[in-house]
Design an enzyme around this catalytic site. Structure first.
Site, short mmCIF file in Angstrom:
data_model
loop_
_atom_site.label_atom_id
_atom_site.label_comp_id
_atom_site.label_asym_id
_atom_site.label_seq_id
_atom_site.Cartn_x
_atom_site.Cartn_y
_atom_site.Cartn_z
N GLN A 31 0.84 -1.19 0.00
CA GLN A 31 0.00 0.00 0.00
C GLN A 31 0.88 1.24 0.00
OE1 GLN A 31 -2.49 -1.73 3.49
NE2 GLN A 31 -3.58 0.07 2.79
N GLU A 54 -7.35 7.01 17.70
CA GLU A 54 -8.25 8.16 17.61
C GLU A 54 -9.19 8.02 16.41
OE1 GLU A 54 -4.88 9.02 20.12
OE2 GLU A 54 -4.98 8.29 18.05
N SER A 102 0.07 6.31 3.12
CA SER A 102 0.49 7.33 4.08
C SER A 102 1.67 8.15 3.57
CB SER A 102 0.87 6.68 5.41
OG SER A 102 -0.25 6.06 6.01
N SER A 128 -5.22 4.82 13.46
CA SER A 128 -4.86 5.08 14.86
C SER A 128 -6.06 4.89 15.79
CB SER A 128 -4.33 6.52 14.99
OG SER A 128 -5.38 7.45 14.76
N SER A 137 4.74 -1.15 4.46
CA SER A 137 5.19 -2.49 4.87
C SER A 137 5.58 -3.32 3.65
CB SER A 137 4.08 -3.22 5.63
OG SER A 137 3.70 -2.50 6.78
N GLU A 153 -8.82 -3.71 5.34
CA GLU A 153 -7.75 -3.71 6.34
C GLU A 153 -8.31 -3.79 7.75
OE1 GLU A 153 -3.63 -1.27 7.15
OE2 GLU A 153 -5.40 -0.10 6.60
#
Length: 416
Positions: free
Chosen positions: A145, A386, A148, A384, A180, A263
């Site tokens: 992927q 949050e 980010s 995350s 990754s 995911e």
């Protein structure tokens, strides 16, 4: 009828596995996995490049054996080499497979099989499905992927990697991070900004980019646990044919959400990384922590959390078999799973004390540092804490979303 078909399937799978020349996983006299005594309690791989490549080669070879025998894509349609079976058959095969030592696991293979291949199936063109899906499902090719960025992690929609149209191609320039397995992947699912003059969620487009394309540079990132599971990927005027665009122009956010949905579903049922319950109990016995009333209470909390996790997985399995979507409950499960890992970390630190950082050769001491240092990473990976709480609040509890003025502001005008 369904129960008899499932029982027959399990018997066939058990027989095939026994004939596949894969060794049985050794067990102790009480029936538990012999690896309870293993020092491998790492959350993220801490391997050399060559060792990690050998691990992936073994796992991909096993995936090809399974796929060619009809066990590698059980729930997929027959046109993609599957058998169009329900998820309960996939779960049944996984149970039988666990009795054999098939080489472990690697996140890149999981991302390829469970995130990117399904995304291409849903949103790719017929030509892309023919080109990518079977090679990905067989483990012939691996895909990472490219989402980010240094300034676009949890707020992924603010990403700034640019893709500019040039005839039948796109020229991509930018930087991705926390990727990754990038060094071992042949392909990357890339989200790039193609229109900076519209609000950030509307101006993105997705592509499949070859990781060996001119202009792609991959740099490993050293983790505090020692390994280099993650990478930075730099893209310097990388040329991508429009035929490798995934989805419509400007619908990259839809593609990203599709992959992220897979995911979160995968994260909700994650296992096999970090120290297990059996390894934690073995450590408690080895250190004598199970005789201490305070440590014993912490240990009881871990056992209870593990049992609740088993109940939750059984409930989710039943929902999948009934055709119910996982939805926002995936965020709940992911947070519960991370909480169990962090609970084990707290117990390990308390039980080992200074021995946690002393490489004395005593079983279970220094190696547990791989778990303690790695576990916090999953508070970020896959969204995350949050972000997960926001999803739970808005989609499960019906609470109002946070006010976001940048949802209507052109990306170019957003202050960064």
């Amino acid at each position: 009828m369904r129960d008899s078909a499932l029982a027959e399937f399990r018997e066939q799978a058990r027989s095939w596995l026994a004939s596949s020349r894969v060794p049985y996983r050794a067990t102790l006299s009480d029936g538990t996995d012999e690896t309870v005594g293993s020092d491998d309690v790492s959350v993220f791989h801490n391997l050399s490049f060559d060792d990690e490549k050998r691990l992936l080669d073994r796992l991909c070879a096993w995936q090809r054996v399974k796929f060619d025998a009809g066990y590698g894509a059980l729930t997929w349609p027959e046109e993609f080499g599957g058998r169009s079976l329900t998820p309960e058959f996939e779960d049944a095969f996984a149970i039988e497979e666990r009795a054999f030592d098939t080489g472990g696991s690697h996140e890149l293979l999981s991302v390829t099989l469970h995130l990117i291949a399904p995304t291409i199936r849903l949103l790719g063109t017929d030509e892309q499905r023919r080109r990518f899906i079977v090679p990905l499902l067989r483990g012939e090719e691996l895909a990472c992927q490219l989402f980010s960025e240094p300034s676009a992690g949890s707020d992924l929609a603010s990403l700034g990697t640019r893709a500019v149209r040039a005839g039948d191609d796109w020229i991509v320039t930018g930087r991705k991070v926390w990727t990754s397995g990038a060094r071992f992947a042949q392909w990357g699912e890339l989200i790039a900004r193609t229109d900076p003059d519209v609000p950030k969620h509307q101006g993105m487009t997705a592509f499949m980019v070859p990781m060996d394309a001119p202009g792609v540079e991959i740099r490993p990132l050293r983790q505090m646990s020692g390994g280099t599971s993650f990478n930075e990927v730099f893209l310097d005027r990388v040329r991508i044919p429009d035929g490798q665009r995934l989805g419509a122009v400007g619908e990259g956010w839809k593609v990203a959400l599709t992959t992220l949905g897979f995911e979160r579903g995968a994260s909700s049922t994650s296992g096999g990384v970090g120290g297990s319950l059996q390894q934690t109990l073995a450590l408690a016995s080895c250190t004598g922590a199970d005789a201490d009333p305070v440590h014993r209470q912490r240990l009881a909390d871990i056992v209870i959390a593990h049992k609740l996790g088993e109940i939750a997985n059984a409930r989710d399995k039943q929902a999948r078999e009934s055709g119910e979507p996982l939805g926002a409950i995936g965020s709940v499960r992911k947070m519960q799973w991370v909480g169990r890992m962090l609970g084990i970390s707290d117990f390990v630190v308390a039980a080992l004390g200074p021995r946690l950082v002393v490489d004395s050769g005593e079983w279970g001491t220094y190696a547990w540092g791989q778990h303690v240092l790695g576990a916090p990473g999953y508070r970020i990976a896959g969204g995350s804490d949050e972000i997960q709480r926001n999803i739970i609040a808005e989609r499960m509890l019906g609470l109002p979303a946070e006010p976001r003025g940048d949802r209507v502001t052109p990306w170019r005008d957003i202050r960064r």
